[in-house]
Design a protein around this motif. Structure first.
Motif, PDB file in Angstrom:
ATOM      1  N   TRP A  10       2.733   0.805  -2.733  1.00 21.24           N
ATOM      2  CA  TRP A  10       1.506   0.270  -3.023  1.00 21.24           C
ATOM      3  C   TRP A  10       0.579   0.720  -4.281  1.00 21.24           C
ATOM      4  O   TRP A  10       0.632   1.889  -4.352  1.00 21.24           O
ATOM      5  CB  TRP A  10       0.619   0.104  -1.771  1.00 21.24           C
ATOM      6  N   TYR A  11      -0.212   0.020  -4.888  1.00 26.72           N
ATOM      7  CA  TYR A  11      -1.376   0.352  -5.621  1.00 26.72           C
ATOM      8  C   TYR A  11      -2.518  -0.274  -4.887  1.00 26.72           C
ATOM      9  O   TYR A  11      -2.694  -1.245  -4.819  1.00 26.72           O
ATOM     10  CB  TYR A  11      -1.439  -0.072  -7.245  1.00 26.72           C
ATOM     11  N   GLY A  12      -3.279   0.582  -4.481  1.00 27.99           N
ATOM     12  CA  GLY A  12      -4.327  -0.002  -3.472  1.00 27.99           C
ATOM     13  C   GLY A  12      -3.750  -0.786  -2.450  1.00 27.99           C
ATOM     14  O   GLY A  12      -2.967  -0.558  -1.773  1.00 27.99           O
ATOM     15  N   GLN A  15       0.887  -4.500  -2.887  1.00 29.23           N
ATOM     16  CA  GLN A  15       2.074  -3.916  -2.598  1.00 29.23           C
ATOM     17  C   GLN A  15       2.975  -4.253  -3.832  1.00 29.23           C
ATOM     18  O   GLN A  15       3.251  -5.344  -4.160  1.00 29.23           O
ATOM     19  CB  GLN A  15       2.623  -4.743  -1.435  1.00 29.23           C
ATOM     20  N   VAL A  16       3.840  -3.268  -4.572  1.00 30.49           N
ATOM     21  CA  VAL A  16       4.834  -3.407  -5.612  1.00 30.49           C
ATOM     22  C   VAL A  16       5.985  -3.212  -5.303  1.00 30.49           C
ATOM     23  O   VAL A  16       7.065  -3.576  -6.146  1.00 30.49           O
ATOM     24  CB  VAL A  16       4.234  -2.620  -6.866  1.00 30.49           C
ATOM     25  N   LEU A  17       6.372  -2.539  -4.296  1.00 35.58           N
ATOM     26  CA  LEU A  17       7.886  -2.351  -3.953  1.00 35.58           C
ATOM     27  C   LEU A  17       7.989  -2.720  -2.271  1.00 35.58           C
ATOM     28  O   LEU A  17       7.209  -2.433  -1.387  1.00 35.58           O
ATOM     29  CB  LEU A  17       8.354  -0.999  -3.873  1.00 35.58           C
ATOM     30  N   GLY A  34      15.407  -5.304 -14.329  1.00 32.86           N
ATOM     31  CA  GLY A  34      14.425  -6.128 -13.936  1.00 32.86           C
ATOM     32  C   GLY A  34      13.271  -6.154 -15.042  1.00 32.86           C
ATOM     33  O   GLY A  34      13.280  -5.531 -15.938  1.00 32.86           O
ATOM     34  N   ARG A  35      12.536  -7.271 -15.072  1.00 37.55           N
ATOM     35  CA  ARG A  35      11.708  -7.853 -15.679  1.00 37.55           C
ATOM     36  C   ARG A  35      10.285  -6.518 -15.803  1.00 37.55           C
ATOM     37  O   ARG A  35      10.385  -5.926 -14.937  1.00 37.55           O
ATOM     38  CB  ARG A  35      10.731  -9.044 -15.468  1.00 37.55           C
ATOM     39  N   ASN A  36       9.670  -6.687 -16.844  1.00 38.50           N
ATOM     40  CA  ASN A  36       8.372  -5.910 -16.979  1.00 38.50           C
ATOM     41  C   ASN A  36       7.509  -6.064 -15.669  1.00 38.50           C
ATOM     42  O   ASN A  36       7.363  -7.308 -15.252  1.00 38.50           O
ATOM     43  CB  ASN A  36       7.591  -6.143 -18.139  1.00 38.50           C
ATOM     44  N   GLY A  37       7.051  -5.158 -15.103  1.00 44.93           N
ATOM     45  CA  GLY A  37       6.256  -5.126 -13.907  1.00 44.93           C
ATOM     46  C   GLY A  37       7.037  -5.594 -12.529  1.00 44.93           C
ATOM     47  O   GLY A  37       6.290  -5.657 -11.451  1.00 44.93           O
ATOM     48  N   ALA A  38       8.116  -5.364 -12.555  1.00 41.03           N
ATOM     49  CA  ALA A  38       8.851  -5.738 -11.513  1.00 41.03           C
ATOM     50  C   ALA A  38       8.811  -4.418 -10.558  1.00 41.03           C
ATOM     51  O   ALA A  38       9.096  -4.585  -9.338  1.00 41.03           O
ATOM     52  CB  ALA A  38      10.505  -5.922 -11.834  1.00 41.03           C
ATOM     53  N   GLY A  39       8.460  -3.236 -10.961  1.00 42.44           N
ATOM     54  CA  GLY A  39       8.421  -2.131  -9.929  1.00 42.44           C
ATOM     55  C   GLY A  39       9.593  -0.991 -10.319  1.00 42.44           C
ATOM     56  O   GLY A  39       9.448  -0.009  -9.545  1.00 42.44           O
ATOM     57  N   LYS A  40      10.004  -1.008 -11.294  1.00 43.56           N
ATOM     58  CA  LYS A  40      11.083  -0.016 -11.816  1.00 43.56           C
ATOM     59  C   LYS A  40      10.638   1.270 -11.737  1.00 43.56           C
ATOM     60  O   LYS A  40      11.231   2.302 -11.197  1.00 43.56           O
ATOM     61  CB  LYS A  40      11.759  -0.317 -13.061  1.00 43.56           C
ATOM     62  N   THR A  41       9.573   1.647 -12.532  1.00 49.90           N
ATOM     63  CA  THR A  41       9.165   2.843 -12.712  1.00 49.90           C
ATOM     64  C   THR A  41       8.304   3.478 -11.553  1.00 49.90           C
ATOM     65  O   THR A  41       8.675   4.230 -11.213  1.00 49.90           O
ATOM     66  CB  THR A  41       7.978   2.978 -14.079  1.00 49.90           C
ATOM     67  N   THR A  42       7.617   2.478 -10.804  1.00 49.13           N
ATOM     68  CA  THR A  42       7.212   2.818  -9.239  1.00 49.13           C
ATOM     69  C   THR A  42       8.365   3.516  -8.584  1.00 49.13           C
ATOM     70  O   THR A  42       8.047   4.456  -7.828  1.00 49.13           O
ATOM     71  CB  THR A  42       6.451   1.699  -8.802  1.00 49.13           C
ATOM     72  N   LEU A  43       9.458   2.820  -8.569  1.00 44.94           N
ATOM     73  CA  LEU A  43      10.438   3.122  -7.812  1.00 44.94           C
ATOM     74  C   LEU A  43      10.952   4.439  -7.981  1.00 44.94           C
ATOM     75  O   LEU A  43      11.243   5.485  -7.290  1.00 44.94           O
ATOM     76  CB  LEU A  43      11.651   2.084  -7.948  1.00 44.94           C
TER      77      LEU A  43
HETATM   78  N1  LIG Z   1      -1.744   2.307 -12.391  1.00 46.78           N
HETATM   79  C1  LIG Z   1      -1.633   1.146 -11.935  1.00 46.78           C
HETATM   80  N2  LIG Z   1      -2.457   0.601 -10.956  1.00 46.78           N
HETATM   81  C2  LIG Z   1      -2.173  -0.841 -10.482  1.00 46.78           C
HETATM   82  N3  LIG Z   1      -1.140  -1.303 -10.600  1.00 46.78           N
HETATM   83  C3  LIG Z   1      -0.309  -0.714 -11.478  1.00 46.78           C
HETATM   84  C4  LIG Z   1      -0.431   0.508 -12.069  1.00 46.78           C
HETATM   85  N4  LIG Z   1       0.930   0.596 -12.548  1.00 46.78           N
HETATM   86  C5  LIG Z   1       1.790  -0.409 -12.324  1.00 46.78           C
HETATM   87  N5  LIG Z   1       0.915  -1.118 -11.678  1.00 46.78           N
HETATM   88  C6  LIG Z   1       1.403  -2.604 -11.245  1.00 46.78           C
HETATM   89  O1  LIG Z   1       2.709  -2.421 -10.243  1.00 46.78           O
HETATM   90  C7  LIG Z   1       3.595  -3.208 -10.758  1.00 46.78           C
HETATM   91  C8  LIG Z   1       4.982  -2.617 -11.012  1.00 46.78           C
HETATM   92  O2  LIG Z   1       4.675  -1.649 -12.178  1.00 46.78           O
HETATM   93  P1  LIG Z   1       5.939  -0.845 -12.921  1.00 46.78           P
HETATM   94  O3  LIG Z   1       6.544   0.073 -11.644  1.00 46.78           O
HETATM   95  O4  LIG Z   1       5.411  -0.143 -13.816  1.00 46.78           O
HETATM   96  O5  LIG Z   1       6.847  -1.861 -13.342  1.00 46.78           O
HETATM   97  P2  LIG Z   1       8.346  -1.675 -14.076  1.00 46.78           P
HETATM   98  O6  LIG Z   1       8.505  -0.533 -14.580  1.00 46.78           O
HETATM   99  O7  LIG Z   1       9.123  -2.591 -13.670  1.00 46.78           O
HETATM  100  O8  LIG Z   1       7.793  -2.392 -15.477  1.00 46.78           O
HETATM  101  C9  LIG Z   1       3.175  -4.161 -11.854  1.00 46.78           C
HETATM  102  O9  LIG Z   1       2.698  -5.291 -11.290  1.00 46.78           O
HETATM  103  C10 LIG Z   1       1.816  -3.348 -12.673  1.00 46.78           C
HETATM  104  O10 LIG Z   1       0.927  -4.163 -12.954  1.00 46.78           O
END
Ligand SMILES: Nc1ncnc2c1ncn2[C@@H]1O[C@H](COP(=O)(O)OP(=O)(O)O)[C@@H](O)[C@H]1O
Ligand SMILES: [Mg+2]
Length: 230
Positions: A10-12, A15-17, A34-43
């Motif tokens: 989660w971000y706050g 839920q992103v994953l 996955g598309r931009n914003g899919a959650g790859k970096t967060t994973l």
């Molecule tokens: N610092 C942040 N604060 C709030 N939301 C974020 C932050 N970083 C990323 N997000 C959101 O989390 C989701 C996943 O982001 P991210 O993992 O960067 O995706 P990807 O790497 O697939 O492009 C996106 O919807 C993005 O907007």
């Protein structure tokens, strides 16, 4: 080697994953597309213990590391190559390589690094600021190998690089695999992904929606390109 089970993040309140599960076996190169914003970096950040709020299991080499601090995961052999590459601008290539301590289980010698990355040997006295994007990417990969990683988690290593350099990164990754290192690779370039990887996961809106063999990826390349909006 790596097993992710029911990983959520989660971000706050957002839920992103959502219950992500995947596996990577020793010696594989696996991509996550996955598309931009899919959650790859967060994973990837969650696997490293760098993301604030997450839940689920991250099992590495048979041990649940999900409660562990990042430095302990690095010591076990997880290596993170972030999308910003993290090169120290004022240090030379060689200083960038030797500054981080070799804490992982299989640290590469400088010779081994330069064998695999001949371009870095040529540039070893150059400061980080003078490197091209491709050289910075090579340095970021090499530094994590030098630190002793067994599993590389690479965040879009080919982003913004010319086709020729992308090919070079591909052959470096295959060489790294030959040397016994396992790779989980975030990749938007579906064509490149097939040339370098053994199989693939598709992440959409925080969920793994497909697991694809190379042959399926090839057969569905156009559909996937359209889906990814490239
Ligand atoms: N610092 C942040 N604060 C709030 N939301 C974020 C932050 N970083 C990323 N997000 C959101 O989390 C989701 C996943 O982001 P991210 O993992 O960067 O995706 P990807 O790497 O697939 O492009 C996106 O919807 C993005 O907007
Ligand atoms: Mg990203």
């Amino acid at each position: 080697m790596l097993r992710i089970d029911g990983l959520s993040a989660w971000y706050g309140e957002a839920q992103v994953l959502r219950e992500v599960s995947l596996e990577v076996a020793k010696g594989e190169i696996v991509t996550l597309v996955g598309r931009n914003g899919a959650g790859k970096t967060t994973l990837l950040r969650s696997m490293m213990g760098l993301h604030g709020r997450s839940s689920g299991v991250v099992e590495f080499l048979g041990q649940d590391v999900s409660g562990q601090a990042t430095h302990r995961r690095v010591r076990r052999g997880l290596g993170y190559v972030p999308d910003d590459r993290g090169v120290y601008a004022t240090l030379s290539v060689e200083e960038n390589l030797t500054l981080p301590p070799a804490v992982g289980p299989d640290p590469w010698s400088l010779d081994q690094v330069y064998e695999t990355f001949p371009r870095l040997r040529e540039r070893r006295r150059s400061p980080g600021t003078k490197l091209s994007g491709g050289e910075q990417q090579m340095l970021a990969l090499a530094r994590v190998l030098r630190m002793g990683a067994r599993l590389l988690l690479c965040d879009e290593p080919t982003e913004g690089l010319s086709p020729l350099i992308v090919q070079q990164i591909g052959s470096i990754l295959r060489d790294v695999k030959e040397q016994g290192v396992t790779v989980l690779l975030i990749e938007q370039n579906v064509h490149f992904a097939q040339t370098v990887a053994d199989r693939h996961y598709l992440l959409a809106e925080g969920r793994i929606v497909e697991s694809l063999e190379n042959s399926e990826m090839r057969a569905r390349e156009n559909e996937l390109l359209e889906y990814l909006g490239i």
